[in-house]
Design a protein around this motif. Structure first.
Motif, PDB file in Angstrom:
ATOM      1  N   GLY A  42       0.801  -1.216   0.000  1.00  0.00           N
ATOM      2  CA  GLY A  42       0.000   0.000   0.000  1.00  0.00           C
ATOM      3  C   GLY A  42       0.834   1.266   0.000  1.00  0.00           C
ATOM      4  O   GLY A  42       2.061   1.231  -0.120  1.00  0.00           O
ATOM      5  N   GLY A  43       0.163   2.396   0.143  1.00  0.00           N
ATOM      6  CA  GLY A  43       0.820   3.687   0.229  1.00  0.00           C
ATOM      7  C   GLY A  43       1.787   3.958  -0.898  1.00  0.00           C
ATOM      8  O   GLY A  43       1.480   3.764  -2.069  1.00  0.00           O
ATOM      9  N   LYS A  44       2.973   4.417  -0.525  1.00  0.00           N
ATOM     10  CA  LYS A  44       3.980   4.772  -1.526  1.00  0.00           C
ATOM     11  C   LYS A  44       4.405   3.575  -2.369  1.00  0.00           C
ATOM     12  O   LYS A  44       4.785   3.716  -3.524  1.00  0.00           O
ATOM     13  N   TRP A  45       4.340   2.355  -1.799  1.00  0.00           N
ATOM     14  CA  TRP A  45       4.672   1.139  -2.554  1.00  0.00           C
ATOM     15  C   TRP A  45       3.683   0.950  -3.702  1.00  0.00           C
ATOM     16  O   TRP A  45       4.080   0.665  -4.828  1.00  0.00           O
ATOM     17  N   ALA A  46       2.405   1.097  -3.409  1.00  0.00           N
ATOM     18  CA  ALA A  46       1.373   0.941  -4.440  1.00  0.00           C
ATOM     19  C   ALA A  46       1.512   2.014  -5.510  1.00  0.00           C
ATOM     20  O   ALA A  46       1.308   1.749  -6.703  1.00  0.00           O
ATOM     21  N   GLU A  47       1.887   3.204  -5.087  1.00  0.00           N
ATOM     22  CA  GLU A  47       2.009   4.319  -6.026  1.00  0.00           C
ATOM     23  C   GLU A  47       3.201   4.146  -6.973  1.00  0.00           C
ATOM     24  O   GLU A  47       3.060   4.216  -8.189  1.00  0.00           O
ATOM     25  N   VAL A  48       4.384   3.915  -6.433  1.00  0.00           N
ATOM     26  CA  VAL A  48       5.591   3.875  -7.259  1.00  0.00           C
ATOM     27  C   VAL A  48       5.669   2.600  -8.114  1.00  0.00           C
ATOM     28  O   VAL A  48       6.273   2.609  -9.179  1.00  0.00           O
ATOM     29  N   LEU A  49       5.019   1.515  -7.675  1.00  0.00           N
ATOM     30  CA  LEU A  49       5.046   0.252  -8.419  1.00  0.00           C
ATOM     31  C   LEU A  49       3.733  -0.027  -9.161  1.00  0.00           C
ATOM     32  O   LEU A  49       3.499  -1.141  -9.615  1.00  0.00           O
ATOM     33  N   ALA A  50       2.888   1.001  -9.287  1.00  0.00           N
ATOM     34  CA  ALA A  50       1.568   0.851  -9.902  1.00  0.00           C
ATOM     35  C   ALA A  50       1.642   0.234 -11.292  1.00  0.00           C
ATOM     36  O   ALA A  50       2.568   0.508 -12.069  1.00  0.00           O
ATOM     37  N   GLU A  51       0.667  -0.604 -11.585  1.00  0.00           N
ATOM     38  CA  GLU A  51       0.537  -1.200 -12.916  1.00  0.00           C
ATOM     39  C   GLU A  51       0.329  -0.067 -13.911  1.00  0.00           C
ATOM     40  O   GLU A  51      -0.415   0.869 -13.657  1.00  0.00           O
TER      41      GLU A  51
END
Length: 85
Positions: A42-51
Motif C-alpha cells: 500500500g501507500g507509496k509502494w502501491a504508487e511507485v510500483l503501480a501497474e
C-alpha cells in the motif's frame, strides 16, 4: 523462496530504501508477481510500483519482463526508464 530486492533512482527516493531481502509468499513466481506483491504493501509502494506506470525491471542484473520466473536467491531490481540527451 527468498530473494533480494534493489531499488534505484527515483524509486529508491520515494520508497526510502535501496535494498532488502524478502521471503515471497507461495504463488509469487515471476518478476511481475514480485511487483504485485510489493504493491500490496500500500501507500507509496502501491504508487511507485503501480501497474501501467513506466518502470524498468531487471532479474539477476539483466533487463527483463513481468513474466520472467524468479528463483530462490535471485535478485529483482526496479528503476525508472533512463533518459538522456
Amino acid at each position: 523462496m527468498k530473494i533480494e530486492l534493489r531499488f534505484f533512482a527515483s524509486v529508491r527516493e520515494v520508497l526510502g530504501v535501496s535494498q532488502e531481502s524478502v521471503t515471497l509468499p507461495e504463488g509469487v513466481t515471476t518478476v511481475g508477481g514480485v511487483r504485485a506483491f510489493l504493491r500490496e504493501r500500500g501507500g507509496k509502494w502501491a504508487e511507485v510500483l503501480a501497474e501501467g506506470r513506466a518502470l524498468r525491471m531487471a532479474y539477476d542484473q539483466e533487463m527483463t519482463h513481468a513474466d520472467t520466473p524468479v528463483r530462490d536467491g535471485g535478485e529483482v531490481a526496479f528503476f525508472p526508464p533512463v533518459t538522456g540527451g
